[in-house]
Design an enzyme around this catalytic site. Structure first.
Site, PDB file in Angstrom:
ATOM      1  N   SER A  79       0.877  -1.151   0.000  1.00 49.36           N
ATOM      2  CA  SER A  79       0.000   0.000   0.000  1.00 49.36           C
ATOM      3  C   SER A  79       0.924   1.212   0.000  1.00 49.36           C
ATOM      4  O   SER A  79       1.669   1.407   0.946  1.00 49.36           O
ATOM      5  CB  SER A  79      -0.873  -0.018   1.252  1.00 49.36           C
ATOM      6  OG  SER A  79      -1.527   1.215   1.375  1.00 49.36           O
ATOM      7  N   ARG A  80       0.873   1.966  -1.093  1.00 49.81           N
ATOM      8  CA  ARG A  80       1.864   3.025  -1.233  1.00 49.81           C
ATOM      9  C   ARG A  80       1.520   4.306  -0.484  1.00 49.81           C
ATOM     10  O   ARG A  80       2.390   5.118  -0.248  1.00 49.81           O
ATOM     11  CB  ARG A  80       2.102   3.324  -2.719  1.00 49.81           C
ATOM     12  CG  ARG A  80       2.949   2.255  -3.386  1.00 49.81           C
ATOM     13  CD  ARG A  80       3.355   2.657  -4.776  1.00 49.81           C
ATOM     14  NE  ARG A  80       2.356   2.260  -5.743  1.00 49.81           N
ATOM     15  CZ  ARG A  80       2.316   1.070  -6.333  1.00 49.81           C
ATOM     16  NH1 ARG A  80       3.223   0.171  -6.052  1.00 49.81           N
ATOM     17  NH2 ARG A  80       1.384   0.781  -7.201  1.00 49.81           N
ATOM     18  N   VAL A  81       0.264   4.514  -0.127  1.00 53.19           N
ATOM     19  CA  VAL A  81      -0.048   5.747   0.594  1.00 53.19           C
ATOM     20  C   VAL A  81      -0.753   5.514   1.930  1.00 53.19           C
ATOM     21  O   VAL A  81      -0.776   6.382   2.778  1.00 53.19           O
ATOM     22  CB  VAL A  81      -0.923   6.705  -0.251  1.00 53.19           C
ATOM     23  CG1 VAL A  81      -0.164   7.205  -1.444  1.00 53.19           C
ATOM     24  CG2 VAL A  81      -2.216   6.052  -0.654  1.00 53.19           C
TER      25      VAL A  81
END
Ligand SMILES: Nc1ncnc2c1ncn2[C@@H]1O[C@H](COP(=O)(O)OP(=O)(O)OP(=O)(O)O)[C@@H](O)[C@H]1O
Ligand SMILES: [Mg+2]
Length: 505
Positions: free
Chosen positions: A364-366
């Protein structure tokens, strides 16, 4: 005859006033071809791309390919009553759908028409199906969590409001279940949910709706269904229609969760449409603009700036892979568009590890910045622990002579995997997730036999709700695990653990 200046002036004036525009709306075309949801018509010289057209029986279509000789039209709806030689009329409008609160709790088709037998939808508001995504300045960073209620996701791949997180995996690996459970977990959290079923069986959509009803989730959910029996254009348009419905809420400052189940089927429908429209096929026979199909859709998910009301659309697109191949065309495209992916593995699923989330391939990048402080504190080392466990497990299959620390790490790994298992529709609130993960990381589970862990977990929760309700309350309200609270929590878990009697020794 010589014309003087005055005569010329009045002549021109007269000509201008009697001029009739050839591009007036009442332009009628004639159908020259019909097949599989696609038509071609001549005589629509001034039609715009994307303009709505009306056939003689009232069915609508959309102008797609504007060519020199004729126009390619996709038909929305049944086309059994349409014949070659009939006329088709320009409307001068682009496609719009009904939006607003009246849709909540309803099941609609890909054009926003009700299909649940509950009567008409009373709303006068409409929005265009295709809409520009909010620009850079209209957005703000993702910072508020969107709790899925699934331990493995909220701890390892947290999702924030406004995020786009792909759920990807082979068929029957629990993709839909993850999305459904996330919807069920939004009860009482001020999030409006939209479930878009693309190319699924009518019976599956019906079961899904029943499940939503059973868990009282239909009160805040809209189902948009373009089922497998619908023509390809309906499957193509459904996600855009649903997004238009979502945008209305977002611009009112509300929060929306939208599930596209699934985009592989939408892409296949678009490919079918494009081939029938005779567009040149590219890789895997998809047309050249297949990336744009998904990017223009998913870019519409956003967390709006405070000046625009701070509403959000969080999206969970689903993509099906073949034999776990995430490097195929559609998966790579959608992975590159989204802010992370939850990768489900059939191997895990069939060995009973459900949800079958691969800790190594899911990211999950953010969402990390959207995780609550309490969850951050207890889940910090979880991913690494799991990754080293997988390696160790594979490695130690060959030998039995293990040193104490390796044995200890294996022990912990088995228990971590067990704790992260979760049954169908058994969503868990944040505070309980924090408590069980805390117990795990503090080593309380190391002495509990793996088979007893589910019972340990449920009895621990009952016990703590009874023994230290204020501790739980504190985590719920502050979303933190302060040192004082931690001391009390530790003592309470210790007291419970010392009295826990394993059944399977
Ligand atoms: N966490 C779970 N615990 C137990 N059973 C589960 C779990 N998740 C999914 N299942 C079961 O596995 C089956 C497949 O799940 P689901 O329909 O969610 O998968 P899918 O990947 O969406 O499948 P499809 O490829 O058909 O869309 C269902 O019968 C579901 O009940
Ligand atoms: Mg599914």
């Amino acid at each position: 005859m010589a014309l003087d200046k005055e005569d010329l002036h009045s002549l021109i004036k007269q000509r201008i006033s009697s001029f009739q525009s050839t591009s007036e709306m009442e332009e009628i075309g004639k159908l020259t071809y019909l097949g599989d949801g696609i038509a071609r018509a001549t005589g629509l010289e001034n039609v715009m791309s994307g303009e709505l057209l009306e056939f003689e029986d009232g069915t609508i279509g959309m102008a797609q390919n504007l060519e020199r000789k004729d126009v390619g039209i996709v038909i929305f709806g049944e086309y059994f009553n349409i014949r070659v030689g009939e006329t088709v009329r320009r409307t001068g409008h682009i496609m719009e759908v009904p939006v607003g609160d009246a849709l909540i709790g309803r099941v609609v088709d890909a054009l926003g028409n009700p299909v649940d037998g509950q009567g008409p939808i009373k709303t006068s508001k409409k929005r265009p199906v295709e809409n520009e995504a909010p620009g850079v300045m209209d957005r703000q960073p993702v910072e508020e969590p969107l709790q899925t209620g699934i331990k493995a996701i909220d701890s390892l791949v947290p999702i924030g409001r406004g995020q786009r997180e792909l759920i990807i995996g082979d068929r029957k690996t629990g993709k839909t279940t993850i999305a459904m459970d996330t919807i069920l977990n939004q009860r009482g959290k001020d999030v409006i949910c939209i479930y878009v079923a693309i190319g699924q069986k009518e019976s599956s959509v019906r079961n899904m709706t029943e499940t939503l009803k059973k868990y009282r989730a239909l009160d805040y959910t809209i189902v948009v269904s373009a089922s497998a029996s619908n023509p390809a254009p309906m499957l193509y348009i459904a996600p855009y229609v649903a997004t238009a419905i979502a945008e209305e809420f977002m611009h009112e400052g509300k929060h929306v969760l939208i599930v596209y189940d699934d985009l592989s089927k939408q892409a296949a429908a678009y490919r079918e449409m494009s081939l029938l429209l005779k567009r040149p096929p590219g890789r895997e026979a998809y047309p050249g603009d297949i990336f744009y199909l998904h990017s223009r859709l998913l870019e519409r998910s956003a967390k709006l700036s405070d000046a625009l009301g701070g509403g959000s659309i969080t999206s969970l697109p689903i993509v099906e892979t073949q034999a776990g191949d995430i490097s195929a065309y559609i998966p790579t495209n959608v992975i590159s568009i989204t802010d992370g992916q939850i990768f489900l593995e059939s191997e895990l699923f069939f060995s009973g590890i459900r949800p079958a989330i691969s800790a190594g391939l899911s990211v999950s990048r953010v969402g990390g910045s959207a995780q609550t402080k309490a969850m951050k504190k207890v889940s910090g080392t979880l991913r690494l622990d799991l990754a080293t466990f997988r390696e160790l497990e594979a490695f130690t299959q060959f030998g039995s002579d293990l040193d104490a620390s390796t044995q200890q790490r294996l022990n912990r790994g088995h228990r971590t995997v067990e704790v992260l298992k979760q049954g169908l529709h058994q969503v868990m609130p944040m505070e309980e997730q924090v408590i069980i993960l805390y117990a795990l990381t503090k080593g309380f589970l190391d002495v509990v036999p793996v088979r007893d862990i589910p019972r340990f977990e449920s009895e621990l929760m009952t016990n703590l709700h009874f023994a230290v309700p204020h501790v739980i309350e504190e985590i719920v309200t502050t979303k933190k695990l302060t040192d004082e609270v931690e001391v009390e929590l530790f003592a309470a878990i210790k007291a419970f653990a010392s009295g826990f009697i394993p059944h399977s020794l």
